[in-house]
Design a protein around this motif. Structure first.
Motif, PDB file in Angstrom:
ATOM      1  N   CYS A 121      -3.501 -16.162  10.442  1.00 17.36           N
ATOM      2  CA  CYS A 121      -2.527 -16.800   9.561  1.00 17.36           C
ATOM      3  C   CYS A 121      -1.353 -15.842   9.401  1.00 17.36           C
ATOM      4  N   ASN A 122      -0.278 -16.345   8.872  1.00 22.19           N
ATOM      5  CA  ASN A 122       0.909 -15.517   8.645  1.00 22.19           C
ATOM      6  C   ASN A 122       0.852 -14.915   7.249  1.00 22.19           C
ATOM      7  N   TYR A 123      -0.060 -13.957   7.090  1.00 25.51           N
ATOM      8  CA  TYR A 123      -0.257 -13.357   5.777  1.00 25.51           C
ATOM      9  C   TYR A 123       0.877 -12.406   5.438  1.00 25.51           C
ATOM     10  N   GLN A 124       1.440 -12.609   4.277  1.00 28.44           N
ATOM     11  CA  GLN A 124       2.442 -11.708   3.735  1.00 28.44           C
ATOM     12  C   GLN A 124       1.939 -11.188   2.395  1.00 28.44           C
ATOM     13  N   GLU A 125       1.800  -9.887   2.323  1.00 29.72           N
ATOM     14  CA  GLU A 125       1.316  -9.306   1.070  1.00 29.72           C
ATOM     15  C   GLU A 125       2.278  -9.648  -0.067  1.00 29.72           C
ATOM     16  N   PRO A 126       1.772 -10.163  -1.193  1.00 34.29           N
ATOM     17  CA  PRO A 126       2.656 -10.520  -2.303  1.00 34.29           C
ATOM     18  C   PRO A 126       3.314  -9.290  -2.915  1.00 34.29           C
ATOM     19  N   ASP A 127       4.500  -9.493  -3.456  1.00 32.43           N
ATOM     20  CA  ASP A 127       5.267  -8.382  -4.027  1.00 32.43           C
ATOM     21  C   ASP A 127       4.504  -7.682  -5.148  1.00 32.43           C
ATOM     22  N   TRP A 128       3.775  -8.466  -5.956  1.00 30.63           N
ATOM     23  CA  TRP A 128       3.079  -7.848  -7.094  1.00 30.63           C
ATOM     24  C   TRP A 128       2.012  -6.876  -6.625  1.00 30.63           C
ATOM     25  N   LEU A 129       1.385  -7.173  -5.481  1.00 31.05           N
ATOM     26  CA  LEU A 129       0.342  -6.296  -4.976  1.00 31.05           C
ATOM     27  C   LEU A 129       0.937  -4.992  -4.449  1.00 31.05           C
ATOM     28  N   THR A 130       2.060  -5.093  -3.744  1.00 29.65           N
ATOM     29  CA  THR A 130       2.742  -3.890  -3.276  1.00 29.65           C
ATOM     30  C   THR A 130       3.179  -3.031  -4.455  1.00 29.65           C
ATOM     31  N   ALA A 131       3.736  -3.682  -5.468  1.00 31.81           N
ATOM     32  CA  ALA A 131       4.194  -2.944  -6.646  1.00 31.81           C
ATOM     33  C   ALA A 131       3.034  -2.272  -7.365  1.00 31.81           C
ATOM     34  N   ALA A 132       1.916  -2.977  -7.471  1.00 37.38           N
ATOM     35  CA  ALA A 132       0.759  -2.409  -8.164  1.00 37.38           C
ATOM     36  C   ALA A 132       0.213  -1.197  -7.424  1.00 37.38           C
ATOM     37  N   ARG A 133       0.228  -1.259  -6.086  1.00 36.80           N
ATOM     38  CA  ARG A 133      -0.329  -0.153  -5.311  1.00 36.80           C
ATOM     39  C   ARG A 133       0.499   1.116  -5.466  1.00 36.80           C
ATOM     40  N   TYR A 134       1.822   0.965  -5.526  1.00 38.00           N
ATOM     41  CA  TYR A 134       2.693   2.140  -5.561  1.00 38.00           C
ATOM     42  C   TYR A 134       3.220   2.464  -6.955  1.00 38.00           C
ATOM     43  N   ASN A 135       2.802   1.702  -7.934  1.00 38.06           N
ATOM     44  CA  ASN A 135       3.214   1.968  -9.312  1.00 38.06           C
ATOM     45  C   ASN A 135       2.428   3.156  -9.862  1.00 38.06           C
ATOM     46  N   PRO A 136       3.099   4.239 -10.253  1.00 36.97           N
ATOM     47  CA  PRO A 136       2.366   5.412 -10.759  1.00 36.97           C
ATOM     48  C   PRO A 136       1.580   5.123 -12.026  1.00 36.97           C
ATOM     49  N   GLU A 137       1.944   4.051 -12.736  1.00 34.09           N
ATOM     50  CA  GLU A 137       1.227   3.698 -13.959  1.00 34.09           C
ATOM     51  C   GLU A 137       0.075   2.729 -13.704  1.00 34.09           C
ATOM     52  N   ALA A 138      -0.069   2.267 -12.475  1.00 31.87           N
ATOM     53  CA  ALA A 138      -1.168   1.347 -12.150  1.00 31.87           C
ATOM     54  C   ALA A 138      -2.496   2.090 -12.226  1.00 31.87           C
ATOM     55  N   THR A 139      -3.530   1.376 -12.625  1.00 35.46           N
ATOM     56  CA  THR A 139      -4.843   1.989 -12.739  1.00 35.46           C
ATOM     57  C   THR A 139      -5.419   2.282 -11.359  1.00 35.46           C
ATOM     58  N   ALA A 140      -6.380   3.195 -11.319  1.00 39.01           N
ATOM     59  CA  ALA A 140      -7.051   3.503 -10.061  1.00 39.01           C
ATOM     60  C   ALA A 140      -7.756   2.265  -9.520  1.00 39.01           C
ATOM     61  N   THR A 141      -8.270   1.432 -10.425  1.00 41.25           N
ATOM     62  CA  THR A 141      -8.951   0.208 -10.005  1.00 41.25           C
ATOM     63  C   THR A 141      -7.999  -0.732  -9.284  1.00 41.25           C
ATOM     64  N   MET A 142      -6.783  -0.890  -9.827  1.00 38.00           N
ATOM     65  CA  MET A 142      -5.808  -1.774  -9.196  1.00 38.00           C
ATOM     66  C   MET A 142      -5.331  -1.222  -7.856  1.00 38.00           C
ATOM     67  N   LYS A 143      -5.163   0.086  -7.780  1.00 40.19           N
ATOM     68  CA  LYS A 143      -4.747   0.678  -6.505  1.00 40.19           C
ATOM     69  C   LYS A 143      -5.827   0.479  -5.444  1.00 40.19           C
ATOM     70  N   ALA A 144      -7.079   0.673  -5.840  1.00 41.59           N
ATOM     71  CA  ALA A 144      -8.185   0.455  -4.904  1.00 41.59           C
ATOM     72  C   ALA A 144      -8.231  -0.995  -4.464  1.00 41.59           C
TER      73      ALA A 144
END
Length: 468
Positions: free
Chosen positions: A219-242
């Motif tokens: 499929c033509n999967y495009q990672e959603p913006d919120w997921l990219t932001a959560a991964r690289y957000n320094p305030e995101a929890t370790a659980t969300m980054k994982a």
């Protein structure tokens, strides 16, 4: 024993939301209730059912026989609690009546190999799991779900329903959600609810892992913006980054081909990752509420049904042991108890931040917008939003009652008196809970708190009418 993959590929765009709540579906009231049901086999299913019955008892009228249940807009479940969560999500308040007879007092181990002394059972357990997917899942479809899928859930329900398992390879929680299945290029709507619940309840050794296939590149999967932001957000929890890293691996055929799922309690015994994901993907201050709900709400209640028991194993009082299967079970149970201790604190912090964000959003709105969303400005106070977060468990009961509850085994088949004991414990623990009683008072109900001995009843006096 190895299970075949349970999921189909999807090539025609993103998965639809599990539920869509429009204006016509919103009750004209100011109360939002979310429930989290922990693991613990049939004991947990029964305890969660007792919580639902306690909510049903409050505010009952001839016009509203379901009490507070129509105000439940979110339910998340793990392991044994996922059965009750999925059933309530699918059937709503009307499904509570008769649930005991249809499922709780029946033999959900009917198709399972579960005799510990049977050499075949032992061999299967040590080789990956004594029971395959065509045991518990088959029974669930025969008794409760009747082959209903997530697509059926979306059509029938306005209750946001989260089922949680554990991805044992990545050592993270697995959420049966559109976002997860988008990364897998897989069709969530076609997946039977019984399969998700079976994965959530697949206790190691007893069950072999439930298997999903990553249909990457189909499929033509495009990672959603919120997921990219959560991964690289320094305030995101370790659980969300994982979580972000795992979804990235699902979408990469070189990283992961198969996902192996076991009991969700291994990584998160309250299903809290679902709430974190919902907040992240909303990309606004009020999600997963709708804008209308955020403006109308005055009282939040998030209540956890924790059916965990405290029981010292026999080998704790002797030098020898544990060994073999006993050691493996002890390791798994230790992981689950650790997850339980941290899950509630994580959920509470997430909800407190959400509460502050909702108030900030409400207070930023022009009055004209408030009137359009709410229908009136009468009684409007942007800061008038109360949050109640509590856990109902065995801890508040007298020692003799708690000791008796702790003897109920973590199985999918219990004696009728054990089921009824767990149901009554769920009712009492809910009605004794300070946060639940705070919500009752804030919502315009009145009555004394139920004592641990069950001597005093809550006597509701009023609740705002609702419209379904």
């Amino acid at each position: 024993m190895t299970n075949a993959p349970i999921n189909r590929p999807k090539q025609d765009g993103q998965n639809a939301p599990i539920v869509r709540v429009g204006n016509r579906d919103l009750p004209q009231d100011d109360l939002f209730i979310g429930l989290a049901f922990s693991g613990g086999g049939m004991r947990a299913s029964a305890f969660a059912h007792g919580m639902l019955e306690a909510l049903q008892d409050v505010g009952q009228t001839p016009q509203n026989p379901h009490g507070l249940l129509p105000h439940v807009r979110l339910v998340t479940g793990v392991s044994g609690g996922s059965v009750t969560a999925a059933h309530f999500g699918l059937t709503g308040p009307k499904g509570v009546q008769g649930y005991r007879e249809r499922f709780l007092i029946t033999n959900a181990e009917k198709y399972m190999a579960n005799k510990a002394y049977n050499p075949l059972t032992i061999a299967r357990g040590l080789s990956g799991g004594a029971n395959g997917r065509a045991t518990f899942g088959r029974y669930l479809d025969e008794t409760l779900f009747h082959n209903a899928t997530f697509g059926d859930l979306a059509k029938r329900s306005d209750i946001l329903t989260w089922i949680n398992a554990a991805d044992v390879a990545s050592e993270t929680s697995f959420l049966f959600s559109p976002e997860t299945f988008d990364a897998l290029c897989s069709d969530l709507s076609a997946l039977p609810l019984s399969e998700a619940v079976s994965a959530s309840a697949a206790f190691p050794l007893v069950f072999s892992p439930i298997v999903l296939k990553a249909h990457a590149k189909q499929c033509n999967y495009q990672e959603p913006d919120w997921l990219t932001a959560a991964r690289y957000n320094p305030e995101a929890t370790a659980t969300m980054k994982a979580h972000g890293q795992v979804l990235e691996s699902y979408a990469n055929a070189d990283d992961v081909q198969y996902i192996k799922l076991l009991d969700g309690g291994i990584t998160d015994n309250f299903g809290t990752i679902a709430l974190s994901v919902a907040r992240a993907k909303s990309q606004n201050q009020y999600g997963p509420l709708t804008e209308e709900q955020a403006v109308r709400v005055r009282n939040f209640l998030f209540l956890v049904a924790n059916a965990g028991v405290e029981k010292d194993p026999a080998w704790a009082n002797r030098q020898k042991g544990p060994g073999g299967v006993g050691l493996a079970r002890a390791i798994v149970q230790s992981a689950m108890k650790s997850a339980t201790r941290t899950a509630y604190d994580a959920m509470r912090l997430t909800l407190e931040d959400w509460h502050a964000d909702v108030i900030e959003f409400r207070c930023s709105l022009p009055r004209a917008r408030v009137k359009k969303l709410r229908g009136t400005l009468q009684g409007w106070d942007c800061k008038d939003v109360k949050l109640f977060v509590g856990v109902a468990s065995f801890d508040e009961f007298p020692d003799d009652m708690r000791d008796e509850l702790n003897t109920i085994p973590t199985r999918l088949k219990l004696k009728v008196d054990q089921v009824d004991m767990a149901i009554e414990a769920g009712r009492r623990a809910t009605r004794m809970n300070p946060e639940f009683n705070g919500l009752i008072r804030a919502a315009g109900l009145a009555g004394p708190v139920l004592a641990a001995d069950g001597a005093t009843q809550i006597t509701p006096t009023r609740i705002s009418p609702i419209r379904n």
